[in-house]
Design an enzyme around this catalytic site. Structure first.
Site, PDB file in Angstrom:
ATOM      1  N   ASP A  20       0.815  -1.217   0.000  1.00 36.51           N
ATOM      2  CA  ASP A  20       0.000   0.000   0.000  1.00 36.51           C
ATOM      3  C   ASP A  20       0.849   1.268   0.000  1.00 36.51           C
ATOM      4  O   ASP A  20       1.800   1.378   0.760  1.00 36.51           O
ATOM      5  CB  ASP A  20      -0.855   0.059   1.285  1.00 36.51           C
ATOM      6  N   HIS A  55      -0.980   4.511  -0.558  1.00 29.72           N
ATOM      7  CA  HIS A  55      -1.955   5.470  -0.025  1.00 29.72           C
ATOM      8  C   HIS A  55      -1.546   6.916  -0.211  1.00 29.72           C
ATOM      9  O   HIS A  55      -1.523   7.696   0.742  1.00 29.72           O
ATOM     10  CB  HIS A  55      -2.214   5.191   1.457  1.00 29.72           C
ATOM     11  N   HIS A  96      -9.044   0.117  -2.315  1.00 30.02           N
ATOM     12  CA  HIS A  96      -9.239   1.560  -2.436  1.00 30.02           C
ATOM     13  C   HIS A  96      -9.255   2.039  -3.880  1.00 30.02           C
ATOM     14  O   HIS A  96      -9.472   3.225  -4.134  1.00 30.02           O
ATOM     15  CB  HIS A  96      -8.152   2.316  -1.635  1.00 30.02           C
ATOM     16  N   HIS A 145      -2.761  -4.562   2.429  1.00 29.71           N
ATOM     17  CA  HIS A 145      -4.077  -4.298   3.030  1.00 29.71           C
ATOM     18  C   HIS A 145      -4.056  -3.954   4.513  1.00 29.71           C
ATOM     19  O   HIS A 145      -4.957  -3.288   5.009  1.00 29.71           O
ATOM     20  CB  HIS A 145      -4.983  -5.514   2.794  1.00 29.71           C
ATOM     21  N   SER A 164     -18.847  20.691  -7.361  1.00 25.17           N
ATOM     22  CA  SER A 164     -18.340  22.056  -7.276  1.00 25.17           C
ATOM     23  C   SER A 164     -17.821  22.396  -5.894  1.00 25.17           C
ATOM     24  O   SER A 164     -17.158  23.392  -5.698  1.00 25.17           O
ATOM     25  CB  SER A 164     -19.464  23.030  -7.622  1.00 25.17           C
TER      26      SER A 164
END
Lengths: 739, 161
Positions: free
Chosen positions: A180, A182, A242, A473, A655
């Protein structure tokens, strides 16, 4: 001079001294060992705190998603309500050839002269890839035109790849495997610095979770994709849990892209949805080592995985959609269009998990609106006994069921058995965690995948003639950890994940001997090379702070629990009772007695705890909180991630602003989800606080900031708070030529 | 009667405290820990046993030959230890005295070599790993010595768990 001092005196004096020295040494040794043991305890529960809270956040996201799916499935709401949430279920809606080209066309995006970032030309060369690395190191941003072009090229390549990468270490090539990342660019740069960038001689495999939480997720993706384009046979990617737009809504990636790319962010995100779904699911090295993001289950079958239509799973949390094939052999996904939204289609569509029938058979629901639903809940609430039972039945049954149970009970699913099985396998591959006991149980902590035991590993490896599983993980203090008799290796490459000094990162080199060689690192020069135990203090303080916030957020429930132990209403509870009450509310399975002295400063002489005093200790104060109902504030705080996620879902044009009307709808949604009443007056009070320019729209970030719902320092929220700048920060970006 | 109830509550509180500590080391979630963790658990509950004490206690509570200790045996034995205060903490003043004994020249600090000599050769010697850890954490970065009064502050902080 020996006058008057006999030899034996000297000897005794000497030996007395020796004895004293030994005694002194013993004292110190014993104290030191005690200190080390206490530190080890603190390290363990600190870790436990972070993980419990992290996983319960993931579980909350899945629950929210299921809830929204349930609403979608069971109600034909008015078009306003539907539009609020339906679009997140509308994946890949631009798919007819011409529309596709038009939507993702980058050719008419002009790059202004003032742009100082890298210019890309395709096909990419290694110099360009390295140049991109350098540019990001120097905090430059890639222009959206090049981003789109790069992503399109990536997508074209990914479509050609199989579900399971086959990698070989022939010619004495060592493959480098990373876990990972991230969004932590610093770590990726550190790995490339220590190990070299990818090349023909230096193949790499990245094992998922490239995005979310860290602040440079898009940069990491762009780097990985560009190296993959340059060396398509030597850079491999596995999908992580993810790489999923539903998860990205909560954990920061969606926000990062929209903030960095104000004009084209939405398109970039849409394209990434496609790309994520086309990422391979696993890799096999030399037919002997399986590398995947989460893990396996007792039903994992590589044959099934290899044959699946992986791109149908845009989010692993949903079963695949019905599909048609175009003559051009490009799969086209059906859009849930206005015209298609009819009663019959509702019967056919499935939300991720089946819901039982406590509210009666499905066909009597179809014409209800959200308003009806919440009215029904309100009516139920009037009857106390009935309501608590019903509440429990409806939502507990719906939200807490394990997906295995649900899948097996589902009867009117349109998905065939094959696709159901496929889906469950993919979910397992991306979400599972190993456990120490034998067997296979649903992963209720995370809400997806399962826990699998050493017997499952053994069986799987034997059946498939393999010798090792490498997965990621889970964050590990040393960056890696073996389990299941060294047959499973967890690899985590985001160092300092919870806080500075919390953990190392690691990567693995695997040569033809297939013996994993682990290299550790830590991307921070702020801490000395301390052992894991020694850097406990700072991480512990962080963990305790987060824990205190969680406790405050559950004040009402805790108060109830305390009162049960305090029948005489003295305002005091014993330590034992305090601990029992807290665990019964928080369900974090922490050693509360041990933590008590860190969490409770006030204490009476006889060791009891004044819980009202304690709540005052914990209170989070803010400038805007005075005229707002306290219990509403508590709700806000407790469910802030969910609230923000719903905001972002409701903000259909991405937005960062939502209208007052949509703001009200958000609260309606939330109140139904939480089974609580929020009056219109409450909502007005909240809105007034924020909409200071009275133009009828609410700035989401300002709202979250105003109620101190975000904390810049808390690592667990870092994915959001890193760019949770105020509105003025965002306006600065508007003049940025690279967006 | 009230006293009885109070001591019942006391015992129950002790039990929970011991169980909490035990379970932090119970990796398999089956109420067992590795024998090697017993010393750590005892220390973390506020006791100061000697290495011999730990060995003796472990022998009593451990399962023969299996290398694990079960909570069923650990709990009553440890409760007794705590009630009797069998391995009481060493007061901080004694700790300071101890360092002063080792600090022959009364410099106020110890050099790493000095500390190593005492910790690894005398009494209940440290392993190399324990020694390395002590030195990396507590040797002053700039002047490369161990200021023991500062060290004592660290060792005695948060004593009441």
């Amino acid at each position: 001079m020996g006058c008057g001092v006999s030899k034996s005196n000297q000897f005794h004096k000497h030996s007395r001294k020796a004895v004293t020295t030994i005694r002194a040494a013993v004292l110190i040794q014993r104290w030191y060992r005690q200190y080390v043991a206490r530190t080890e305890m603190r390290r363990r529960y600190t870790w436990h705190i972070f993980q419990s809270i992290e996983y319960s956040g993931e579980q909350a996201q899945i629950k929210l998603y299921n809830f929204l799916g349930y609403l979608m499935d069971n109600f034909t709401p008015s078009s306003t309500e539907r539009n609020l949430i339906s679009h997140i279920f509308r994946e890949n809606d631009v798919c007819w050839d011409t529309e596709w080209e038009r939507y993702f066309c980058y050719k008419n995006i002009e790059v202004p002269e003032v742009y100082s970032g890298p210019h890309l030309t395709f096909p990419l060369t290694v110099e360009q890839a390295v140049g991109l690395l350098e540019a990001f190191r120097n905090k430059k941003q890639l222009h959206s035109r090049y981003v789109l072009e790069l992503l399109l090229e990536t997508w074209k390549l990914l479509r050609l790849l199989p579900n399971i990468n086959r990698i070989s270490t022939c010619q004495s090539k060592e493959v480098t495997i990373c876990g990972d990342l991230h969004g932590q660019l610093e770590d990726l740069l550190l790995i490339f610095y220590k190990n070299g960038t990818p090349s023909l001689e230096k193949p790499y495999l990245f094992n998922g979770d490239f995005v979310d939480r860290g602040k440079d997720s898009i940069e990491i993706l762009l780097i990985l994709f560009s190296f993959m384009l340059v060396y398509p046979c030597d850079v491999y990617l596995n999908r992580g849990n993810h790489e999923d737009h539903i998860i990205n809504l909560r954990y920061g990636f969606t926000k990062e892209v929209l903030t960095k790319y104000k004009i084209h962010g939405k398109r970039i995100l849409k394209l990434l949805q496609k790309i994520f779904s086309w990422l391979p699911l696993a890799s096999v090295i030399d037919q002997k080592v399986l590398v995947l993001h989460g893990g396996i289950s007792d039903s994992t079958d590589l044959g099934v995985l290899a044959k699946a239509n992986r791109h149908n799973y845009v989010s692993a949390l949903r079963p695949p959609k019905r599909r048609n094939h175009s003559p051009a052999a490009m799969s086209i996904d059906i859009d849930m269009d206005n015209e298609l939204w009819s009663a019959s289609k509702i019967l056919q569509r499935r939300a991720s998990f089946t819901y039982p029938e406590p509210l009666g058979p499905r066909d009597c629901f179809h014409n209800r609106s959200l308003q009806d639903f919440s009215t029904r809940i309100k009516a139920n609430m009037e009857n106390e006994l009935d309501s608590s039972k019903k509440k429990e039945n409806i939502l507990a049954a719906a939200l807490n069921r394990s997906q295995h149970e649900i899948l097996s009970k589902s009867t009117d699913s349109v998905s065939s058995d094959t696709t159901k099985d496929e889906w469950r396998q993919i979910l397992d591959v991306l979400w599972s965690d190993p456990m120490n006991q034998d067997g296979c149980t649903p992963n209720e902590v995370r809400g997806g995948g399962c826990y699998w035991g050493p017997d499952i590993t053994e069986d799987f490896l034997n059946r498939n003639n393999m010798q090792l599983i490498i997965r990621s993980h889970e964050c590990k203090q040393e960056g890696y950890e073996f389990c299941h008799n060294r047959k499973v290796l967890t690899l985590f490459s985001a160092s300092n994940y919870y806080d500075v000094g919390s953990n190392r990162g690691a990567y693995v080199k695997l040569g033809p001997d297939l013996v994993p060689y682990v290299i550790q690192y830590q991307a921070s020069s702020m801490t000395r090379e301390l052992t894991a135990r020694q850097s406990v203090g700072r991480t512990e303080r962080s963990a305790l702070k987060v824990l205190r916030e969680q406790l405050f957020a559950h004040k009402s429930d805790l108060l109830c629990a305390f009162k049960k132990f305090d029948s005489k209403n003295t305002g005091l509870v014993s330590l034992n009772d305090w601990a029992s009450a807290v665990e019964s509310v928080m369900h974090l399975n922490l050693p509360w007695r041990t933590l008590r002295c860190q969490l409770v400063a006030c204490k009476t002489a006889d060791g009891t705890i004044d819980y009202c005093d304690w709540f005052n200790e914990l209170a989070i104060k803010g400038p805007n909180t005075d005229h707002i109902d306290q219990s509403l504030l508590e709700t806000l705080y407790r469910h802030r991630s969910t609230l923000e996620t719903i905001f972002r879902i409701v903000d259909t044009d991405n937005s960062g602003f939502i209208s007052m009307e949509d703001f009200r709808q958000t609260w309606k949604l939330l109140s139904v989800y939480l089974k609580m009443e929020i009056t219109d007056e409450d909502i007005c009070n909240l809105a007034v606080t924020i909409d200071s320019n009275q133009d009828g729209s609410i700035d989401i970030d300002e709202f979250m900031e105003a109620f101190r719902l975000t904390d810049k320092k808390s690592r667990l929220e870092r994915g959001r708070s890193m760019f949770m700048g105020t509105a003025s920060d965002l306006t600065k970006l508007e003049d940025d030529p690279s967006v | 009667m009230a006293e009885e109830k109070e001591s019942e509550e006391n015992i129950s509180a002790l039990h929970k405290k011991i169980t909490d500590a035990f379970q932090l080391f119970d990796y398999d979630s089956n109420n067992t820990v590795n024998v090697r963790e017993i010393g750590t658990i005892m220390y973390s509950l506020g006791c100061f046993p000697s290495q011999a004490d730990i060995r003796e206690f472990t022998a009593k509570v451990g399962e023969d030959f299996s290398g694990v200790v079960h909570l069923d045996k650990f709990l009553p034995a440890m409760t007794k230890v705590l009630l009797e205060n069998r391995f009481p903490p060493i007061p901080r003043s004694k700790l300071l005295q101890a360092f002063k004994v080792l600090d022959k020249d009364q410099k106020g600090y110890l050099k790493p070599e000095e500390l190593t000599k005492y910790m690894m050769e005398k009494a209940e010697p440290f392993t190399q790993e324990e020694m390395d850890e002590m030195l990396t954490a507590h040797t002053h970065q700039k002047d490369n010595v161990i200021h023991y009064e500062k060290l004592i502050d660290k060792l005695t902080a948060d004593q009441n768990m």
